[in-house]
Scaffold this motif. Structure first.
Motif, PDB file in Angstrom:
ATOM      1  N   ALA A  38       0.838  -1.197   0.000  1.00 10.68           N
ATOM      2  CA  ALA A  38       0.000   0.000   0.000  1.00 10.68           C
ATOM      3  C   ALA A  38       0.875   1.250   0.000  1.00 10.68           C
ATOM      4  O   ALA A  38       0.583   2.217  -0.714  1.00 10.68           O
ATOM      5  CB  ALA A  38      -0.935  -0.004   1.204  1.00 10.68           C
ATOM      6  N   GLU A  39       1.929   1.231   0.775  1.00  9.90           N
ATOM      7  CA  GLU A  39       2.850   2.369   0.833  1.00  9.90           C
ATOM      8  C   GLU A  39       3.516   2.593  -0.531  1.00  9.90           C
ATOM      9  O   GLU A  39       3.615   3.723  -1.002  1.00  9.90           O
ATOM     10  CB  GLU A  39       3.900   2.081   1.915  1.00  9.90           C
ATOM     11  N   ARG A  40       3.939   1.507  -1.175  1.00 10.31           N
ATOM     12  CA  ARG A  40       4.575   1.602  -2.495  1.00 10.31           C
ATOM     13  C   ARG A  40       3.600   2.176  -3.521  1.00 10.31           C
ATOM     14  O   ARG A  40       3.935   3.103  -4.270  1.00 10.31           O
ATOM     15  CB  ARG A  40       5.056   0.228  -2.947  1.00 10.31           C
ATOM     16  N   LEU A  41       2.394   1.665  -3.536  1.00 13.90           N
ATOM     17  CA  LEU A  41       1.383   2.146  -4.481  1.00 13.90           C
ATOM     18  C   LEU A  41       0.960   3.575  -4.168  1.00 13.90           C
ATOM     19  O   LEU A  41       0.672   4.351  -5.075  1.00 13.90           O
ATOM     20  CB  LEU A  41       0.169   1.210  -4.473  1.00 13.90           C
ATOM     21  N   GLY A  42       0.942   3.928  -2.895  1.00 16.25           N
ATOM     22  CA  GLY A  42       0.633   5.298  -2.502  1.00 16.25           C
ATOM     23  C   GLY A  42       1.650   6.282  -3.035  1.00 16.25           C
ATOM     24  O   GLY A  42       1.293   7.358  -3.526  1.00 16.25           O
ATOM     25  N   HIS A  43       2.925   5.901  -2.963  1.00 13.29           N
ATOM     26  CA  HIS A  43       3.968   6.782  -3.501  1.00 13.29           C
ATOM     27  C   HIS A  43       3.879   6.877  -5.030  1.00 13.29           C
ATOM     28  O   HIS A  43       4.134   7.946  -5.595  1.00 13.29           O
ATOM     29  CB  HIS A  43       5.349   6.300  -3.070  1.00 13.29           C
ATOM     30  N   LEU A  44       3.497   5.789  -5.678  1.00 14.12           N
ATOM     31  CA  LEU A  44       3.285   5.837  -7.132  1.00 14.12           C
ATOM     32  C   LEU A  44       2.117   6.756  -7.479  1.00 14.12           C
ATOM     33  O   LEU A  44       2.184   7.497  -8.466  1.00 14.12           O
ATOM     34  CB  LEU A  44       3.032   4.443  -7.689  1.00 14.12           C
ATOM     35  N   ALA A  45       1.066   6.724  -6.670  1.00 11.19           N
ATOM     36  CA  ALA A  45      -0.083   7.602  -6.897  1.00 11.19           C
ATOM     37  C   ALA A  45       0.330   9.058  -6.775  1.00 11.19           C
ATOM     38  O   ALA A  45      -0.033   9.888  -7.608  1.00 11.19           O
ATOM     39  CB  ALA A  45      -1.204   7.280  -5.910  1.00 11.19           C
TER      40      ALA A  45
END
Length: 74
Positions: A38-45
């Motif tokens: 979730a943290e990784r995808l949040g940074h991508l967002a």
């Protein structure tokens, strides 16, 4: 759409904005208990968003991180 993977995937495909797709994926990962993903995808967002949309995503994340009863990633 919790518990309905097919409906989630179909709805996600209707979203044209890549940043919002990452937001949806981050929410899904967070609710499944995978905080690292979730943290990784949040940074991508955040990196995919621009302008006001980026500001709103960052502020929503900051607000949720301070929430002791956090139930949502953003």
């Amino acid at each position: 759409m919790q518990g309905n993977e097919e409906q989630f995937a179909q709805s996600k495909n209707n979203v044209a904005n890549p940043a919002l797709r990452y937001v949806l994926e981050a929410e899904k990962a967070f609710r499944q208990g995978d905080e690292k993903e979730a943290e990784r995808l949040g940074h991508l967002a955040i990196s995919s968003a621009r302008g006001l949309q980026k500001y709103l995503i960052v502020r929503a994340l900051e607000r949720q991180q301070k929430n002791p009863n956090r139930h949502s990633f953003f």
